[in-house]
Design a protein around this motif. Sequence first.
Motif, short mmCIF file in Angstrom:
data_model
loop_
_atom_site.label_atom_id
_atom_site.label_comp_id
_atom_site.label_asym_id
_atom_site.label_seq_id
_atom_site.Cartn_x
_atom_site.Cartn_y
_atom_site.Cartn_z
N THR B 21 8.03 -0.30 -3.42
CA THR B 21 6.45 -0.22 -3.70
C THR B 21 6.30 -0.06 -5.22
OG1 THR B 21 6.48 1.94 -3.39
CG2 THR B 21 5.74 0.78 -1.47
N GLU B 22 5.32 -0.51 -5.85
CA GLU B 22 4.92 -0.08 -7.28
C GLU B 22 4.79 1.49 -7.40
OE1 GLU B 22 5.24 -2.29 -9.54
OE2 GLU B 22 5.84 -3.79 -8.44
N SER B 23 3.89 1.92 -6.55
CA SER B 23 3.36 3.25 -6.61
C SER B 23 4.00 4.23 -5.40
CB SER B 23 2.04 3.33 -6.70
OG SER B 23 1.39 2.85 -5.29
N LYS B 24 3.74 5.48 -5.88
CA LYS B 24 4.35 6.17 -4.80
C LYS B 24 3.52 6.32 -3.44
CE LYS B 24 6.53 9.42 -8.17
NZ LYS B 24 6.41 11.07 -8.78
N CYS B 27 0.24 8.89 -4.04
CA CYS B 27 -0.47 9.02 -5.21
C CYS B 27 -0.02 7.76 -5.95
CB CYS B 27 0.00 10.28 -6.10
SG CYS B 27 1.62 10.21 -6.64
N GLY B 28 -0.82 7.72 -7.09
CA GLY B 28 -0.77 6.27 -7.95
C GLY B 28 0.52 6.34 -9.01
N CYS B 29 1.20 7.47 -8.95
CA CYS B 29 2.48 7.34 -10.07
C CYS B 29 3.34 6.34 -9.66
CB CYS B 29 3.09 8.83 -9.78
SG CYS B 29 2.27 9.99 -10.31
N VAL B 54 -3.22 10.34 -0.49
CA VAL B 54 -3.63 9.27 0.37
C VAL B 54 -2.64 7.91 0.51
CG1 VAL B 54 -5.40 7.23 0.37
CG2 VAL B 54 -6.19 9.39 -0.69
N LEU B 55 -2.40 7.63 1.68
CA LEU B 55 -1.22 7.01 2.13
C LEU B 55 -1.24 5.45 1.63
CD1 LEU B 55 1.23 6.34 3.81
CD2 LEU B 55 -0.08 6.01 5.70
N ASN B 56 -0.37 5.21 0.78
CA ASN B 56 -0.25 3.63 0.37
C ASN B 56 0.06 2.64 1.46
OD1 ASN B 56 1.08 1.65 -0.83
ND2 ASN B 56 2.45 2.73 -2.45
N LYS B 57 -0.98 1.76 1.66
CA LYS B 57 -0.73 0.76 2.44
C LYS B 57 0.55 -0.13 2.64
CE LYS B 57 -3.63 -3.09 4.28
NZ LYS B 57 -4.75 -4.06 4.28
N LYS B 58 1.02 -0.32 1.69
CA LYS B 58 2.22 -1.07 1.49
C LYS B 58 3.43 -0.43 2.06
CE LYS B 58 4.84 -4.58 -0.72
NZ LYS B 58 5.12 -4.48 -2.39
N VAL B 60 3.30 1.42 4.83
CA VAL B 60 3.27 1.35 5.96
C VAL B 60 3.48 -0.18 6.66
CG1 VAL B 60 1.53 1.36 8.21
CG2 VAL B 60 1.11 2.79 6.12
N VAL B 289 -2.07 7.35 11.31
CA VAL B 289 -1.88 5.72 11.35
C VAL B 289 -1.80 5.13 12.56
CG1 VAL B 289 -0.20 4.14 10.33
CG2 VAL B 289 -0.24 6.39 9.26
#
Lengths: 92, 485
Positions: B21-24, B27-29, B54-58, B60, B289
């Motif tokens: 993923t691009e982000s954690k 969070c958006g780090c 907040v969970l990253n959709k990617k 999942v 989820v």
Amino acid sequence: MKIDVDHVAKLARLGLGPEEKKLFGQQLSAILEYAEVLQKLDTDKVAPTSHAIPMSNVLREDKVSPCDNVDDILANGPEQEEHMFRVPRILE
Amino acid sequence: MLAMSKYETVIGLEIHAQLLTESKIFCGCSTKFGAKPNTNICPVCTGQPGVLPVLNKKVVLLAIKTAITLNCKVEPRSVFARKNYFYPDLPKDYQISQYELPLATGGYLEIEVEGNKKRIGITRIHLEEDAGKLVHQGAERIMGSEASLVDYNRTGVPLMEIVSEPDIRSPQEAKAFMETLQHLLQFIKVCDAKMEEGSLRCDANISLRPKGQAKFGTKTEVKNMNSFRGVQQALETEQKRQAELLDSGGKVIQETRYFDDQTKQTKSMRSKEEAHDYRYFPEPDLVPVEPSQEWIEEIRKTIGELPEHKKNKYEQDYGLPPADIEVLLSSPALAAFFEESLKLYDKPKVLANWLMGDISAYLNEHKKGIEELNFQPAKLVEMLQLIDKGTISGKIAKTVLVEVLDSGKSVQDVIKEKGLTQVSDAGELLKIIKEVIKSNPAQVEQYRSGKKAVIGFLVGQVMKASKGRANPKLANELLAKELGS
């Protein structure tokens, strides 16, 4: 109900004196006794509740949003070195 | 190894794979590797008061993709939990993971060892966050170090934990499992799966039991296996240690052991902490989820063809030998390159030869993947067509190829610049042939006295004199004509 205050204190990394151990032991036991009352309820037909509100799938897109106060976060630690947090010896 | 024949080895693996993923995860780090320490951190991943993950959709999506690929059931409802423990690499003093209700359960992975296929069960797949990185001061390792420095850049990087059933029966099978899994994860592009870089990690539970006994023996957990070879070596060492211990009447103690890559031994971590008591409870800040069937089906459609299917196709439809197939499927990019080329050039074996020969050699030498070069299927095909037309010889093509791979230029440009076109002009070739006949009178004599095989040597001389540019077929014809006259 008896609770192992020493064990709980150790897990929470709390150093408790004899008086505190006695006090918290009584308080925690009272909480567990209250829970025992709830245990008597028939919950066979109730799904386990992990959350109070019926909500699911709160998701965000995979986008980077950098944080602008990184140095403030670092300053929260008591010691820093080479832009890292310095912590005391971990294993004795 | 005598001692071993009495026992059966039982191994289960726990694998951690970093998701691409691009982000954690919460969070958006940025998840970018190699950034300056503590620059990819924020209030969420460092556990400041009052923040909400907040969970990253990617995350999942990638885990569902893996679950489908590993034949697992994607659970209709999974829940995050807090795993509580104190360690400096964990700023919140708990790790967000999944415990009672994981994302997926009950699948399998098929492995092959010495020609025998075997299914290894997958118990579960769950999501969690990675911890930070510690640098210990004043010592090589944590033991004896004065203090430690903590970098939280990795904290919150998404991890997928894959737990296998205790179905593995030898260190060799464990290695095969890891290799097959790596291959799959790379193929479906969920993880770059490089053990040496830590994007794919593995711990193993290993125990021995007398053959025929149903009950498992006491297990140890082996950590710090940083390569496929390391997995096999560590488990062979531990298997031997346990066998010798049991043979001498000793007992295996349930503990965590650390594999030392230098000495090839496993050592007890001698951790004094009492039995783990993680006090898991549902993470109140993250909701469950519940992936819809539609979403799961949508993801299923993006997976494409898996290596096992490709293998059959390459064998049956393209008639390629097993060695070729293994090389082509060794990287998804190489397989894709082969298949794209095949659309433009209908000779699978010729393509396979170039890809596993000169091109693989070049990639190995430069430690690069084919996707990292400015080299497309159309370029390879263009070159092969020029060979077929006789514009360049197969031998010259090897030189052209290296130049094309090095410079990223077009095949035509390289041929023009280097003056590498094949000499198919009879007049020009004849000049060279006459020169060769003149300077090799002995061989010419042999030929004329009936030893026709000598022509091979003479053609070789023509090729040499033309610096490999002579059209061999034409050279052969012209030479025979000249010698016959």
